[in-house]
Design an enzyme around this catalytic site. Sequence first.
Site, short mmCIF file in Angstrom:
data_model
loop_
_atom_site.label_atom_id
_atom_site.label_comp_id
_atom_site.label_asym_id
_atom_site.label_seq_id
_atom_site.Cartn_x
_atom_site.Cartn_y
_atom_site.Cartn_z
N LYS A 1 89.31 43.94 81.70
CA LYS A 1 87.99 43.57 81.15
C LYS A 1 87.44 44.70 80.28
O LYS A 1 86.96 44.47 79.17
CB LYS A 1 86.98 43.28 82.28
CG LYS A 1 87.45 42.26 83.29
CD LYS A 1 86.47 42.05 84.42
CE LYS A 1 86.19 43.27 85.27
NZ LYS A 1 87.31 43.76 86.10
N ARG B 1 78.40 40.32 89.87
CA ARG B 1 79.54 40.49 90.77
C ARG B 1 79.28 39.85 92.13
O ARG B 1 80.14 39.93 93.00
CB ARG B 1 79.73 41.98 90.97
CG ARG B 1 81.12 42.47 90.70
CD ARG B 1 80.98 43.94 90.54
NE ARG B 1 82.16 44.66 90.75
CZ ARG B 1 82.69 45.43 89.82
NH1 ARG B 1 82.16 45.49 88.61
NH2 ARG B 1 83.74 46.14 90.09
N ARG C 1 96.10 54.17 85.78
CA ARG C 1 95.02 54.39 84.78
C ARG C 1 94.64 55.87 84.72
O ARG C 1 94.51 56.54 85.72
CB ARG C 1 93.79 53.57 85.15
CG ARG C 1 92.57 53.96 84.31
CD ARG C 1 91.48 52.94 84.32
NE ARG C 1 90.99 52.63 85.63
CZ ARG C 1 90.12 51.65 85.88
NH1 ARG C 1 89.69 50.88 84.89
NH2 ARG C 1 89.70 51.41 87.10
N ARG D 1 90.39 58.18 88.09
CA ARG D 1 89.14 57.83 88.77
C ARG D 1 89.33 57.93 90.29
O ARG D 1 90.36 57.46 90.79
CB ARG D 1 88.72 56.40 88.39
CG ARG D 1 87.73 56.33 87.27
CD ARG D 1 87.48 54.94 86.75
NE ARG D 1 87.12 53.93 87.74
CZ ARG D 1 86.78 52.68 87.45
NH1 ARG D 1 86.72 52.29 86.18
NH2 ARG D 1 86.49 51.80 88.38
N ARG E 1 88.86 47.46 96.97
CA ARG E 1 88.12 46.83 95.86
C ARG E 1 88.60 45.40 95.62
O ARG E 1 87.82 44.51 95.30
CB ARG E 1 88.28 47.66 94.57
CG ARG E 1 87.42 48.92 94.59
CD ARG E 1 87.88 49.93 93.56
NE ARG E 1 87.81 49.47 92.19
CZ ARG E 1 88.50 50.00 91.18
NH1 ARG E 1 89.32 51.02 91.40
NH2 ARG E 1 88.37 49.54 89.97
P1 AP5 Z 1 90.71 48.09 82.51
O1 AP5 Z 1 90.49 47.44 81.20
O2 AP5 Z 1 89.98 49.36 82.79
O3 AP5 Z 1 90.44 47.04 83.69
P2 AP5 Z 1 89.09 46.46 84.25
O4 AP5 Z 1 89.28 45.00 84.45
O5 AP5 Z 1 87.93 46.87 83.40
O6 AP5 Z 1 89.08 47.16 85.67
P3 AP5 Z 1 88.05 48.20 86.33
O7 AP5 Z 1 88.77 48.86 87.46
O8 AP5 Z 1 87.44 49.12 85.33
O9 AP5 Z 1 87.01 47.21 86.86
P4 AP5 Z 1 86.20 47.25 88.09
O10 AP5 Z 1 85.52 45.98 87.92
O11 AP5 Z 1 86.80 47.43 89.41
O12 AP5 Z 1 85.42 48.64 87.96
P5 AP5 Z 1 83.95 48.95 87.47
O13 AP5 Z 1 84.04 50.18 86.68
O14 AP5 Z 1 83.30 47.75 86.91
O15 AP5 Z 1 92.27 48.32 82.70
C1 AP5 Z 1 92.83 48.90 83.86
C2 AP5 Z 1 94.12 49.66 83.48
O16 AP5 Z 1 95.09 48.76 82.94
C3 AP5 Z 1 93.94 50.72 82.38
O17 AP5 Z 1 94.80 51.79 82.66
C4 AP5 Z 1 94.34 50.01 81.09
O18 AP5 Z 1 94.82 50.94 80.14
C5 AP5 Z 1 95.43 49.07 81.57
N1 AP5 Z 1 95.41 47.79 80.86
C6 AP5 Z 1 94.31 47.10 80.46
N2 AP5 Z 1 94.65 45.94 79.87
C7 AP5 Z 1 96.01 45.89 79.92
C8 AP5 Z 1 96.96 44.92 79.49
N3 AP5 Z 1 96.56 43.76 78.90
N4 AP5 Z 1 98.28 45.17 79.68
C9 AP5 Z 1 98.67 46.31 80.28
N5 AP5 Z 1 97.82 47.28 80.72
C10 AP5 Z 1 96.50 47.06 80.55
O19 AP5 Z 1 83.21 49.23 88.86
C11 AP5 Z 1 83.45 50.40 89.61
C12 AP5 Z 1 82.53 50.41 90.83
O20 AP5 Z 1 81.13 50.42 90.40
C13 AP5 Z 1 82.62 49.17 91.75
O21 AP5 Z 1 83.67 49.29 92.68
C14 AP5 Z 1 81.22 49.19 92.41
O22 AP5 Z 1 81.13 50.18 93.41
C15 AP5 Z 1 80.31 49.63 91.25
N6 AP5 Z 1 79.81 48.46 90.50
C16 AP5 Z 1 80.06 48.17 89.18
N7 AP5 Z 1 79.45 47.04 88.83
C17 AP5 Z 1 78.78 46.59 89.93
C18 AP5 Z 1 78.00 45.45 90.20
N8 AP5 Z 1 77.75 44.53 89.25
N9 AP5 Z 1 77.49 45.30 91.46
C19 AP5 Z 1 77.71 46.22 92.42
N10 AP5 Z 1 78.48 47.33 92.23
C20 AP5 Z 1 79.01 47.51 90.99
#
Ligand code: AP5
Length: 218
Positions: free
Chosen positions: A13, A88, A127, A160, A171
């Site tokens: 995403k 979420r 990552r 991270r 997660r």
């Molecule tokens: P990436 O694009 O970073 O994946 P992502 O879907 O964005 O995954 P995240 O881990 O960032 O999402 P998340 O939802 O868990 O974390 P967030 O920061 O929102 O890609 C991942 C890896 O794959 C990278 O290395 C990339 O290079 C590679 N890649 C990408 N696309 C690819 C492809 N097509 N092919 C091959 N490789 C690829 O949240 C973190 C924490 O914040 C949560 O756990 C929670 O504690 C808190 N939080 C955030 N939002 C909320 C909310 N709304 N409510 C409550 N808590 C929240």
Amino acid sequence: MKLVLLGPPGAGKGTQSIELSREYKIPHISTGDILRESVKRGAPLGLKAKSYMDKGALVPDEVVTGIVVERLKEPDAKSGYILDGFPRTLVQAEDLDEALKKIGSGIDMVVYFETSDKIAIERLSGRRVCRSCGFNYHVKNIPPKKEGVCDKCNGALFQRPDDKEETVIKRLKVYEDQTKPLVDFYAKKGILEKVSGDLGVEDLFKVLSKIFADAKLR
Ligand code: AP5
């Protein structure tokens, strides 16, 4: 275009949001990025959020929703935005609807990035993130030209803390229990589009661009 990107951790995403934000000239609003920035600055919000994030748990709804509602009032979000990682929970989704309704607005489309746990774990454990500009790499899929160094700004790359395998597994469970029900929630509203998060970065971007063009979103 007012978009929500929905899907498990590691579905891609954030990676697609950066490209879409550039292409469609709308802000990328990632609650994860906002929270991590607050942790880095030692802001009160960050101090509150850190313990949840380190465990792989969700930060309480009222904290996160407040941040997003305020962010959507900024002038750059007037013509559209990409919400990445929000909502979420069902409570967040309902509160978002309510807040948007009050200003006569709504979400145009929710894109659900479907992927398997196996791929998510493989992507997240590989990552690496730039400490200076925040750009994401993957040790195998999207490696930097020089190991440990960002191609864009020469910043140092790090893992991270919540990308350690045991936290990733937590997660994914939290996603399954608390976020996945949003797929049905938005499908019932008729605004859900499903894509395969397993596609490569460029192929997925092409699929998304076609979906937006077909829906006449711009
Ligand atoms: P990436 O694009 O970073 O994946 P992502 O879907 O964005 O995954 P995240 O881990 O960032 O999402 P998340 O939802 O868990 O974390 P967030 O920061 O929102 O890609 C991942 C890896 O794959 C990278 O290395 C990339 O290079 C590679 N890649 C990408 N696309 C690819 C492809 N097509 N092919 C091959 N490789 C690829 O949240 C973190 C924490 O914040 C949560 O756990 C929670 O504690 C808190 N939080 C955030 N939002 C909320 C909310 N709304 N409510 C409550 N808590 C929240």
